[in-house]
Design a protein around this motif. Structure first.
Motif, short mmCIF file in Angstrom:
data_model
loop_
_atom_site.label_atom_id
_atom_site.label_comp_id
_atom_site.label_asym_id
_atom_site.label_seq_id
_atom_site.Cartn_x
_atom_site.Cartn_y
_atom_site.Cartn_z
N LYS A 10 1.00 -1.58 0.12
CA LYS A 10 0.41 -0.04 -0.40
C LYS A 10 1.22 0.99 0.21
CE LYS A 10 -3.83 -2.46 2.34
NZ LYS A 10 -4.84 -2.48 3.01
N HIS A 11 1.82 1.41 0.50
CA HIS A 11 3.40 1.99 0.79
C HIS A 11 3.16 3.52 -0.21
CE1 HIS A 11 2.99 2.17 5.01
NE2 HIS A 11 3.36 1.42 4.59
N LYS A 12 4.29 1.72 -1.43
CA LYS A 12 4.16 1.51 -2.51
C LYS A 12 3.25 2.02 -3.80
CE LYS A 12 8.09 -1.40 -3.47
NZ LYS A 12 8.40 -2.96 -3.94
N LEU A 13 1.60 1.86 -3.71
CA LEU A 13 0.64 1.95 -4.37
C LEU A 13 0.28 3.51 -4.20
CD1 LEU A 13 -0.91 0.98 -6.83
CD2 LEU A 13 -2.41 0.77 -4.66
N GLU A 14 0.52 4.46 -3.08
CA GLU A 14 0.27 5.80 -2.54
C GLU A 14 1.78 6.72 -3.39
OE1 GLU A 14 -0.29 8.34 1.72
OE2 GLU A 14 0.13 6.12 1.99
N GLU A 15 3.13 5.73 -3.37
CA GLU A 15 3.97 7.00 -3.11
C GLU A 15 4.05 7.21 -5.54
OE1 GLU A 15 8.14 5.42 -2.84
OE2 GLU A 15 7.47 5.66 -0.61
N ILE A 16 3.29 6.05 -5.29
CA ILE A 16 2.98 6.32 -7.56
C ILE A 16 1.94 6.50 -7.70
CG2 ILE A 16 2.50 4.51 -9.24
CD1 ILE A 16 4.05 2.82 -7.92
N ARG A 17 0.66 6.61 -7.14
CA ARG A 17 -0.07 7.95 -7.21
C ARG A 17 -0.40 9.63 -7.42
NH1 ARG A 17 -4.78 3.18 -4.97
NH2 ARG A 17 -5.12 2.26 -6.44
N ASN A 18 0.87 9.05 -6.22
CA ASN A 18 1.56 10.09 -5.87
C ASN A 18 1.95 10.92 -7.14
OD1 ASN A 18 3.35 12.42 -4.18
ND2 ASN A 18 1.89 12.27 -2.89
N VAL A 19 3.28 10.27 -7.21
CA VAL A 19 3.79 11.21 -8.69
C VAL A 19 3.25 10.96 -9.58
CG1 VAL A 19 5.29 10.27 -9.81
CG2 VAL A 19 5.93 10.00 -7.42
N VAL A 20 2.30 10.23 -9.73
CA VAL A 20 1.73 10.02 -11.52
C VAL A 20 0.34 11.31 -11.61
CG1 VAL A 20 -0.02 8.88 -13.11
CG2 VAL A 20 2.18 7.94 -11.85
N GLY A 21 0.41 11.20 -10.42
CA GLY A 21 -0.74 12.26 -10.27
C GLY A 21 -2.56 11.47 -11.14
N GLY A 22 -3.00 12.54 -11.76
CA GLY A 22 -4.53 12.19 -11.72
C GLY A 22 -4.46 11.45 -13.28
N LYS A 23 -3.55 11.60 -14.07
CA LYS A 23 -3.30 11.74 -15.50
C LYS A 23 -3.28 10.14 -15.56
CE LYS A 23 0.45 14.64 -15.20
NZ LYS A 23 1.04 14.87 -13.90
N ILE A 24 -2.82 9.22 -15.01
CA ILE A 24 -3.28 8.13 -15.02
C ILE A 24 -3.85 6.98 -13.97
CG2 ILE A 24 -2.04 5.43 -15.71
CD1 ILE A 24 0.48 7.71 -16.78
N ASP A 25 -5.30 6.05 -14.61
CA ASP A 25 -5.39 5.98 -13.69
C ASP A 25 -4.62 5.02 -12.78
OD1 ASP A 25 -7.56 4.95 -11.43
OD2 ASP A 25 -9.01 4.42 -13.54
N ILE A 26 -4.23 4.54 -11.73
CA ILE A 26 -3.63 3.42 -11.26
C ILE A 26 -4.76 2.47 -10.30
CG2 ILE A 26 -1.67 2.50 -9.71
CD1 ILE A 26 -1.13 4.66 -12.57
N ILE A 27 -5.11 1.22 -10.99
CA ILE A 27 -5.66 0.35 -10.39
C ILE A 27 -4.43 -1.16 -9.23
CG2 ILE A 27 -7.45 0.52 -11.80
CD1 ILE A 27 -7.22 -1.95 -12.78
#
Length: 194
Positions: A10-27
């Motif tokens: 979950k930590h990695k997922l949060e980090e990656i979503r934070n970096v990518v922002g809303g541009k790409i939907d990370i599931i």
């Protein structure tokens, strides 16, 4: 664009979503109902990230990316490297891993190290695409900070005076190994859709 991140962390997922922002939907793996432990039996970061991404793509038929990260310590000839998460045993306990690392470095004056992340993207191209992020730094003698995870409390990135665990998520994401690799992935995806 929708992409699965092949990780249960979950930590990695949060980090990656934070970096990518809303541009790409990370599931997440949970979003595609993948609850099994992904295989990590290769002896390199590249091999493990490829193995995990291909497993998700082959079994769930969704474009995805996976990462593998290692702490590579100069005085330990690159160890723990690909075995960073299970350095002190299969139970994968961060406190035990840090304790063993500090014990193995107790007589070394060379505390130089790097975090290295390899991300593998599968399902969008005919061949897998790899992205790498590296941050140099040093291992301190005692843990500092309560944020982050893994070896963050003992790693001070080059040019900084605080450990990753003393930084906010936003601060860490400005310079971390994973953030560097994810930014390369995001740029690749943006250029691909233009």
């Amino acid at each position: 664009m929708r992409l699965c991140f092949a990780s249960n962390n979950k930590h990695k997922l949060e980090e990656i979503r934070n970096v990518v922002g809303g541009k790409i939907d990370i599931i997440s793996l949970a979003d595609i109902k993948c609850y099994e432990e992904l295989p990590e039996t290769r002896t390199t970061l590249e091999g493990n990230s490829l193995q995990k991404a291909e497993y998700v793509y082959d079994h769930f038929h969704v474009a995805c990316f996976a990462d593998d990260t290692g702490l590579e310590v100069d005085a330990l000839n690159g160890a723990p490297g690909v075995y960073s998460a299970r350095y002190a045993g299969e139970h994968r306990n961060s406190d035990d891993n840090i304790a063993l690392l500090l014990q193995n470095l107790r007589n070394d004056t060379n505390r130089r190290a790097q975090f290295r992340t390899v991300i593998t993207l599968v399902g969008l191209e005919a061949e897998p695409v790899f992205f790498e992020g590296i941050i140099r730094g040093e291992i301190i003698h005692d843990k500092k900070g309560i944020s982050g995870f893994g070896y963050d409390p003992v790693f001070v990135p080059e040019g900084h005076s605080r450990t990753f665990a003393e930084m906010t998520l936003e601060e860490k994401n400005q310079l971390s190994h994973r953030a560097i690799a994810v930014k390369k992935l995001a740029e690749y995806l943006r250029n691909r859709t233009v």
